[in-house]
Structure formats: C-alpha cells, structure tokens
Design a protein around this motif. Structure first.
Motif, short mmCIF file in Angstrom:
data_model
loop_
_atom_site.label_atom_id
_atom_site.label_comp_id
_atom_site.label_asym_id
_atom_site.label_seq_id
_atom_site.Cartn_x
_atom_site.Cartn_y
_atom_site.Cartn_z
N GLU A 230 -6.85 66.54 3.97
CA GLU A 230 -7.64 66.33 2.75
C GLU A 230 -9.08 66.82 2.95
O GLU A 230 -9.67 67.41 2.06
CB GLU A 230 -7.62 64.85 2.35
N ASN B 77 -11.74 64.81 -4.08
CA ASN B 77 -11.23 63.83 -5.03
C ASN B 77 -11.12 64.40 -6.45
O ASN B 77 -10.38 63.88 -7.25
CB ASN B 77 -12.13 62.59 -5.05
N GLU C 218 -7.64 66.25 -7.86
CA GLU C 218 -6.57 66.23 -6.87
C GLU C 218 -5.49 65.26 -7.34
O GLU C 218 -5.77 64.17 -7.80
CB GLU C 218 -7.10 65.79 -5.50
N LYS C 219 -4.25 65.69 -7.20
CA LYS C 219 -3.13 64.88 -7.60
C LYS C 219 -3.06 63.62 -6.73
O LYS C 219 -3.10 63.71 -5.52
CB LYS C 219 -1.85 65.70 -7.41
N LYS C 220 -2.97 62.47 -7.35
CA LYS C 220 -2.94 61.21 -6.61
C LYS C 220 -1.52 60.69 -6.44
O LYS C 220 -1.27 59.81 -5.64
CB LYS C 220 -3.78 60.16 -7.34
N THR C 221 -0.59 61.21 -7.26
CA THR C 221 0.80 60.75 -7.17
C THR C 221 1.74 61.94 -7.16
O THR C 221 1.37 63.05 -7.52
CB THR C 221 1.17 59.85 -8.37
N PRO D 232 2.57 57.38 -4.44
CA PRO D 232 1.30 57.98 -4.03
C PRO D 232 1.50 59.17 -3.09
O PRO D 232 2.45 59.21 -2.31
CB PRO D 232 0.58 56.84 -3.29
#
Length: 137
Positions: free
Chosen positions: A33, A45, A48-51, A73
C-alpha cells in the motif's frame, strides 16, 4: 508492475525481448500500500478500493447449483471469510486438521479463475499439495 507478486515480475523479465540489454530496478522498503501510494503521489487512501467482491459457485453444473456474492475487505483472509459465511472449503477430515488459512498446508482448496495475481503466492507446502490441480487452485 508496481506491487506485482514476485512470480509475475520474474515471468515478465523472462519474457523480455532479447534486444533489451539494460533494465532499471527500483527497490522500495515498505508495504504494498505504501508503494502504491508513493507511485500515485498520494497517501494511498484516495479512490482506493476498500472492499472486494467474492463470487462463490457451489455445486457447479448440478441442478442445485448456487451462486453467492460476498463483500469483504481488501487484504482479508479468503479462507476465513468463506468459513464465516458457512462455506466448506475443505474435503473430508481436513476440516479439522488444517492450518486455519496460514498458507502452510494447502487443504482449503479454492479455485480463483480471475484475479489470482492479486492474491498471495502459494507457499512451498501449498504448491506441493496442489501440484496436480489447475494453476488457478
């Protein structure tokens, strides 16, 4: 190849045209990351795809075939998510004799037909256990 798994990077090098005689490598110390954020010029952040969506097809090809989509997640333990959703990822007695998804035994057999490059690479034990299966296992 930013953040690509080691095997993908090595395969890319192996497939380079022979006319390429010089390659610049940049090494980075930090998390995947952190690397993506540094390359994007941000903190990682933004946008950015969180799931992720996990599609599970059970009893494929049978009249009782079912499809279930699970949202989880990014970076989750796939085995744990599936088990928490009541999906059996083991065959026979390995339901009780396994490593709990720590990449040690290769008994939670899951076919990842798409997106496999976004997962951890197989450990030596997993690769040995799964050597007779398709590459997507």
């Amino acid at each position: 190849l930013i953040g690509a798994p080691f095997d993908q990077v090595m395969q890319t090098f192996a497939n380079l045209d022979r006319s390429i005689i010089e390659v610049d490598l940049v090494f980075f110390k930090g998390t995947k990351e952190d690397l993506k954020a540094a390359c994007a010029g941000g903190d990682g952040n933004a946008d950015e795809k969180k799931t992720i969506a996990i599609t599970v097809i059970q009893n494929k090809g049978n009249k009782d075939e079912t499809t279930k989509t699970i949202v989880a997640p990014v970076g989750c333990n796939l085995r744990q998510v599936l088990v928490d959703e009541g999906i059996n990822v083991y065959q026979s007695f390995t339901r009780w004799t396994n490593c709990k998804g720590k990449q040690l035994c290769g008994t939670c057999i899951v076919n990842v037909p798409e997106g496999g490059l976004n997962t951890n690479r197989k450990s030596m034990d997993e690769a040995s256990t799964l050597r007779e299966n398709p590459e997507t296992y």
